[in-house]
Design a protein around this motif. Structure first.
Motif, mmCIF file in Angstrom:
data_model
loop_
_atom_site.group_PDB
_atom_site.id
_atom_site.type_symbol
_atom_site.label_atom_id
_atom_site.label_comp_id
_atom_site.label_asym_id
_atom_site.label_seq_id
_atom_site.Cartn_x
_atom_site.Cartn_y
_atom_site.Cartn_z
ATOM 1 N N ASP A 256 -19.531 -42.625 17.393
ATOM 2 C CA ASP A 256 -19.480 -43.894 16.669
ATOM 3 C C ASP A 256 -19.482 -45.078 17.627
ATOM 4 O O ASP A 256 -20.123 -46.104 17.374
ATOM 5 N N LEU A 257 -18.753 -44.955 18.722
ATOM 6 C CA LEU A 257 -18.716 -46.023 19.720
ATOM 7 C C LEU A 257 -20.089 -46.223 20.346
ATOM 8 O O LEU A 257 -20.537 -47.355 20.558
ATOM 9 N N LEU A 258 -20.763 -45.132 20.644
ATOM 10 C CA LEU A 258 -22.106 -45.233 21.213
ATOM 11 C C LEU A 258 -23.063 -45.882 20.221
ATOM 12 O O LEU A 258 -23.858 -46.753 20.582
ATOM 13 N N ALA A 282 -21.264 -35.894 27.356
ATOM 14 C CA ALA A 282 -22.009 -36.329 28.540
ATOM 15 C C ALA A 282 -22.595 -37.722 28.323
ATOM 16 O O ALA A 282 -22.578 -38.567 29.227
ATOM 17 N N SER A 283 -23.095 -37.981 27.112
ATOM 18 C CA SER A 283 -23.683 -39.290 26.810
ATOM 19 C C SER A 283 -22.634 -40.396 26.815
ATOM 20 O O SER A 283 -22.909 -41.534 27.205
ATOM 21 N N PHE A 284 -21.405 -40.060 26.396
ATOM 22 C CA PHE A 284 -20.331 -41.056 26.383
ATOM 23 C C PHE A 284 -19.920 -41.416 27.813
ATOM 24 O O PHE A 284 -19.830 -42.592 28.173
ATOM 25 N N VAL A 285 -19.667 -40.405 28.633
ATOM 26 C CA VAL A 285 -19.251 -40.653 30.016
ATOM 27 C C VAL A 285 -20.357 -41.378 30.775
ATOM 28 O O VAL A 285 -20.090 -42.262 31.599
ATOM 29 N N LYS A 286 -21.600 -41.036 30.475
ATOM 30 C CA LYS A 286 -22.725 -41.716 31.123
ATOM 31 C C LYS A 286 -22.743 -43.194 30.743
ATOM 32 O O LYS A 286 -23.055 -44.067 31.575
ATOM 33 N N ALA A 287 -22.422 -43.500 29.466
ATOM 34 C CA ALA A 287 -22.391 -44.899 29.027
ATOM 35 C C ALA A 287 -21.269 -45.669 29.718
ATOM 36 O O ALA A 287 -21.409 -46.851 30.021
ATOM 37 N N VAL A 288 -20.148 -45.002 29.968
ATOM 38 C CA VAL A 288 -19.043 -45.641 30.694
ATOM 39 C C VAL A 288 -19.432 -45.830 32.157
ATOM 40 O O VAL A 288 -19.134 -46.845 32.777
ATOM 41 N N ASN A 289 -20.076 -44.804 32.723
ATOM 42 C CA ASN A 289 -20.571 -44.850 34.104
ATOM 43 C C ASN A 289 -19.457 -45.165 35.103
ATOM 44 O O ASN A 289 -19.542 -46.124 35.877
ATOM 45 N N PRO A 290 -18.381 -44.349 35.125
ATOM 46 C CA PRO A 290 -17.262 -44.619 36.043
ATOM 47 C C PRO A 290 -17.544 -44.092 37.445
ATOM 48 O O PRO A 290 -18.335 -43.156 37.623
ATOM 49 N N LEU A 460 -31.045 -37.493 10.487
ATOM 50 C CA LEU A 460 -30.850 -37.997 11.843
ATOM 51 C C LEU A 460 -29.434 -38.556 11.939
ATOM 52 O O LEU A 460 -28.993 -39.322 11.072
ATOM 53 N N ASN A 461 -28.700 -38.151 12.971
ATOM 54 C CA ASN A 461 -27.300 -38.554 13.072
ATOM 55 C C ASN A 461 -27.159 -40.024 13.454
ATOM 56 O O ASN A 461 -28.143 -40.768 13.513
ATOM 57 N N ARG A 462 -25.934 -40.467 13.713
ATOM 58 C CA ARG A 462 -25.676 -41.875 13.987
ATOM 59 C C ARG A 462 -26.320 -42.360 15.272
ATOM 60 O O ARG A 462 -26.396 -43.563 15.526
ATOM 61 N N LEU A 463 -26.750 -41.430 16.118
ATOM 62 C CA LEU A 463 -27.467 -41.809 17.334
ATOM 63 C C LEU A 463 -28.971 -41.720 17.121
ATOM 64 O O LEU A 463 -29.747 -41.913 18.054
ATOM 65 N N GLY A 464 -29.369 -41.393 15.882
ATOM 66 C CA GLY A 464 -30.787 -41.318 15.567
ATOM 67 C C GLY A 464 -31.448 -40.014 15.949
ATOM 68 O O GLY A 464 -32.667 -39.876 15.855
ATOM 69 N N ILE A 465 -30.678 -39.011 16.358
ATOM 70 C CA ILE A 465 -31.237 -37.741 16.828
ATOM 71 C C ILE A 465 -31.488 -36.810 15.640
ATOM 72 O O ILE A 465 -30.600 -36.602 14.809
#
Length: 530
Positions: A256-258, A282-290, A460-465
């Motif tokens: 949901d955050l993504l 993996a997509s969430f951590v990648k978006a944070v990019n710590p 298609l889910n909330r990320l459009g996939i």
């Protein structure tokens, strides 16, 4: 006459001394101008006159000890002599959290409770009542999403859910009552709310689960997953550096955050839900990019404790993330501290660490200095440009530069679009990006939810996939072809079993010949068919 001559000589010597001191002071100032401010690197910062006045942020993940009865997490944030205790861990015989605070002499502080599970707030009321502490303010998560399940209807029909939600709300009420008795201000944090801790600015990015408990049934019978997804998500920022903490949110809230387009980027990330398999997409951590991650967990009996301080519930997540990110865990590394100053992050931990010295060059004056980096001895160091002294570059070798690719998702008031490296937007039908398939309208916007194309129905889910296989949508099960993603209907042979699917595609469990349901799937919440 002799006395007068002596006075003149004394004054002359005194003037010479003053001149020498002034000259030495000028030399020191010139030397200081060509060097780096003290403490700009990994390891504890040296407190100098300059450092004492410069803004800083310290993030300390408190080691709760190794006893099996101890679990949870507690993080202390410090800036400008002000303290914010984020969650308090569970109660334990050693009083780990309060003992740590008292040892450090932290008496004046504020409390922040991400959600109301015992491993995050058991000590909160005790700290408020303890006369040794002077609690200035209490920041609380939103209990409303959970409170609505305390009706007599759920008490009778969903006893496990009702009991769990009642305990959750009771903890909230206990903290609230303790604060009111001592006339301590209480702030209910909601999405968009901002506050400060010293020089650090905090902003709440998420405050409640947007999905009803029914989304998680039949997997979440006691509502614990639903409650985890109601955790606060807050970003703390100082200068160019930031720290993101998300409580115990799980996959659904991460998605949901993504999908919301929220800016999640941060340099330091507290791994979600103690680093467990339920979280940290993996997509969430990648978006944070710590460039740094940390977590606190409970049971140290698993063999992975030797590496990261985790258990079987966290080991798979850690093995995956440890291939890209610098991770520290309290059970393995002890109390962990990240100090942010001069836009540089320094790291310290009690045990199981390695140190690496690197040469960096000041971009403004060309001076070269040695910088020491601290990292977990259970994994290699992933050198990121953000880890270097501010305003420097490596003398030899390369550091990662995780600059976002030119091809990227772009959001506006109408929805999401995908811009290619050439600056064009994808449009008009199915498009494959990486391993995922998306559908774009003629105007170039990504479609989400139900979709009908050429007589076939897709989801298609909330990320459009585009989804395939078994999916639970609005509490019902559907099956989508693994070949083309189209929804199947009628009696259908799936995995060696005949499944009775209705004309609308939903699984009909009322049929006598319906097989025993044993489906592992994702869950979605879309209330309208398109």
């Amino acid at each position: 006459m002799r006395q007068g001559r002596f006075t003149v000589q004394k004054q002359a010597k005194s003037g010479i001394m003053r001149s020498l001191l002034s000259f030495l002071l000028i030399l020191v100032m010139i030397a200081g101008a060509d060097s780096f401010p003290s403490g700009r690197g990994s390891g504890p910062l040296t407190v100098t006159a300059e450092a004492a006045s410069a803004p800083y942020m310290k993030i300390t993940c408190i080691d709760l000890g190794s006893a099996r009865s101890v679990y949870g997490e507690s993080v202390l944030l410090e800036s400008g002599g002000q303290f914010l205790l984020m969650d308090t861990g569970s109660k334990d015989p050693q009083n780990s959290v309060t003992a740590y605070l008292k040892k450090r002499g932290v008496r004046n502080l504020s409390l922040y409770i991400s959600h109301f599970h015992e491993d995050h707030c058991d000590y909160a009321a005790s700290i408020i009542k303890d006369s040794w502490f002077h609690v200035k303010r209490v920041y609380l998560a939103n209990p409303d999403p959970v409170r609505k399940y305390l009706s007599s209807r759920y008490k009778q029909s969903r006893r496990k859910l009702y009991k769990s939600c009642k305990e959750y709300v009771d903890r909230y009420n206990g903290i609230l009552s303790a604060a009111r008795k001592k006339k301590i201000p209480v702030t209910s944090l909601r999405r968009g709310k901002t506050f400060t801790v010293g020089s650090v600015k905090a902003k709440v990015l998420w405050d409640q689960n947007t999905r009803g408990w029914g989304c998680f049934d039949p997997y979440d019978k006691d509502g614990v997953g639903f409650q985890n997804n109601s955790s606060l998500v807050t970003k703390f920022t100082l200068g160019k550096r930031s720290f993101l903490t998300c409580g115990d949110i799980e996959f659904s809230t991460e998605r949901d955050l993504l999908a919301s387009g929220t800016n999640l980027s941060a340099d330091i990330l507290k791994l979600n839900h103690h680093g467990m398999w339920t979280s940290n997409l993996a997509s969430f951590v990648k978006a944070v990019n710590p460039c740094y991650c940390f977590y606190s967990y409970k049971n140290p009996s698993d063999s992975d404790y030797r590496r990261f301080g985790g258990s079987t519930e966290t080991s798979s997540t850690l093995r995956r993330l440890a291939k890209q990110y610098n991770i520290l865990g309290c059970r393995y590394n002890g109390t962990i501290t990240y100090t942010v100053q001069y836009n540089t992050i320094s790291v310290s931990a009690q045990r199981h660490i390695k140190k690496k010295s690197i040469k960096v060059k000041n971009l403004s004056n060309g001076k070269v200095r040695t910088q020491q980096l601290v990292f977990n001895d259970a994994q290699p160091l992933f050198l990121d440009k953000r880890m270097l002294f501010s305003g420097t570059k490596l003398v030899t070798g390369n550091a990662q530069d995780r600059t976002p690719a030119k091809s990227s998702w772009v959001k506006d008031s109408k929805g999401w679009r995908y811009r290619t490296a050439s600056g064009k937007y994808l449009s008009g039908g199915w498009k494959t990006l990486g391993k995922n398939i998306y559908y774009f309208t003629v105007s170039g916007y990504r479609h989400e939810g139900w979709l009908k194309v050429k007589g076939k129905t897709y989801f298609l889910n909330r990320l459009g996939i585009r989804q395939t296989g078994w999916q639970m949508i609005d509490g019902k099960f559907y099956y989508f072809s693994t070949k083309n993603g189209a929804m199947l209907t009628g009696k259908t042979w799936i995995g060696g079993t005949i499944w009775p699917l209705r004309s609308d595609g939903s699984l009909d469990l009322s049929k006598k010949d319906a097989p025993d349901i044993n489906i592992t799937t994702s869950e979605h919440r879309h209330t309208t068919r398109k």
